[in-house]
Design an enzyme around this catalytic site. Sequence first.
Site, short mmCIF file in Angstrom:
data_model
loop_
_atom_site.label_atom_id
_atom_site.label_comp_id
_atom_site.label_asym_id
_atom_site.label_seq_id
_atom_site.Cartn_x
_atom_site.Cartn_y
_atom_site.Cartn_z
N ASN A 132 1.92 4.20 -17.21
CA ASN A 132 2.31 3.96 -18.60
C ASN A 132 3.83 4.09 -18.61
O ASN A 132 4.36 5.20 -18.48
CB ASN A 132 1.62 5.01 -19.48
N CYS B 293 5.10 9.07 -25.91
CA CYS B 293 4.06 9.60 -26.78
C CYS B 293 3.77 11.08 -26.59
O CYS B 293 4.51 11.92 -27.05
CB CYS B 293 2.79 8.77 -26.66
N GLU C 36 5.57 2.72 -27.42
CA GLU C 36 4.73 2.81 -26.21
C GLU C 36 3.80 1.60 -26.16
O GLU C 36 3.27 1.18 -27.19
CB GLU C 36 3.88 4.09 -26.29
N ASN D 92 1.54 5.85 -29.56
CA ASN D 92 0.30 5.34 -30.17
C ASN D 92 -0.52 6.58 -30.45
O ASN D 92 -1.11 7.15 -29.53
CB ASN D 92 -0.50 4.49 -29.18
N LYS E 80 5.20 7.68 -17.72
CA LYS E 80 4.70 8.80 -18.55
C LYS E 80 4.17 9.96 -17.73
O LYS E 80 3.31 9.77 -16.85
CB LYS E 80 3.62 8.27 -19.49
N GLU F 132 -6.59 7.81 -21.04
CA GLU F 132 -5.35 7.58 -20.27
C GLU F 132 -5.44 8.14 -18.85
O GLU F 132 -4.89 7.58 -17.92
CB GLU F 132 -4.15 8.19 -21.00
N1 CDT Z 1 -0.63 7.80 -26.57
C1 CDT Z 1 -0.72 9.14 -26.63
O1 CDT Z 1 -0.23 9.86 -25.76
N2 CDT Z 1 -1.41 9.63 -27.68
C2 CDT Z 1 -1.68 11.04 -27.83
C3 CDT Z 1 -2.99 11.24 -28.50
C4 CDT Z 1 -3.54 12.55 -28.14
S1 CDT Z 1 -5.18 12.74 -28.68
C5 CDT Z 1 -6.08 12.72 -27.24
C6 CDT Z 1 -0.59 11.77 -28.61
O2 CDT Z 1 -0.22 12.88 -28.18
O3 CDT Z 1 -0.14 11.29 -29.66
#
Ligand code: CDT
Length: 308
Positions: A106, A168, A46, A193, A123, A142
């Site tokens: 995204n 993600c 991502e 990420n 996304k 986000e």
């Molecule tokens: N990039 C991404 O979607 N990261 C989220 C972090 C969640 S914590 C607010 C994940 O689900 O890995």
Amino acid sequence: MTKLMIGAAQIGGIQKAETREEVVARMMKLMDEAHEKGVEFLAYPEMTLTTFFPREYVEDRSEMDSWFETEMPNAATQPLFDLAQKYKMGFTFGYSELTPEGEHYNTSIIVSPEGEIVLKYRKTHLPGHAEYDENRAYQHLEKRYFLPGNTGFQVAENQGVLMGMAICNDRRWPETWRVMGLQGVDLVTIGYNTPSQNTHGKEVQIEQNLYHNELSFCAGAYQNACYAMGIAKCGTEDGNHMIGGTLIVGPEGTVLAKAEGEGDELIVAEADFDKCAFNRQNVFNFAAHRRIEHYGLISSQTGVVKPS
Ligand code: CDT
């Protein structure tokens, strides 16, 4: 059916000062290595091209536009597209997309060995929040910087295989996987990420986050009888740590390959898509066993409603 050597190219942290060209050079180095290992389809994370900027709050969101791409391929990424064509390799990567209409997504794309973008995904499940939240140990904005995707979870044929993408946080939702499973997806790629810290506390939860990551991929692949690749951008970005755990999972839900470190690292596996058939014809024969008359709540209700 088809066999394909597939590779997942984990990318270590990208610092704010790093240019797109520097990142693309790192991606190309991994593509060289993948080619040497016979990889025919390569997946990157991502938002591969930049730091994970949604961890930072800015009042005027247009200040973040410098992290977005307005066309793809562009001058910085063209060398990657050219190298892939030279190697006859398909690939997928994520980036932040700013459309001509001024919409921010995204996004990730699948590119064929001929250099055509065969599928674009935006996304769906955007985690975090839209305003600065002083109660959080760190921000995850986000919802401030992106619109929820408008593509849905489509599947397209590439290199003789039905491929689909998610990004993600999408991996944690069974709906993501099943919508692609219902289109007969053979290979799902999901870059991520994922901060190692809990947003609501200061504890670092690396082991638990790695477990939830693997659990999501193994369950998704098993329950939809498909291959899956989870690709991390990880390690430390400007002092913020994110989990690694890049992995390739087979249609039995077992891990076929897993990254060892938190830097740039390639893992590979041979995918034999005939192996998807057994569970599709037996325990997960959707046409024979699904009972959609009992699934209505899934698409008609968002949150929990307890019986009164
Ligand atoms: N990039 C991404 O979607 N990261 C989220 C972090 C969640 S914590 C607010 C994940 O689900 O890995």
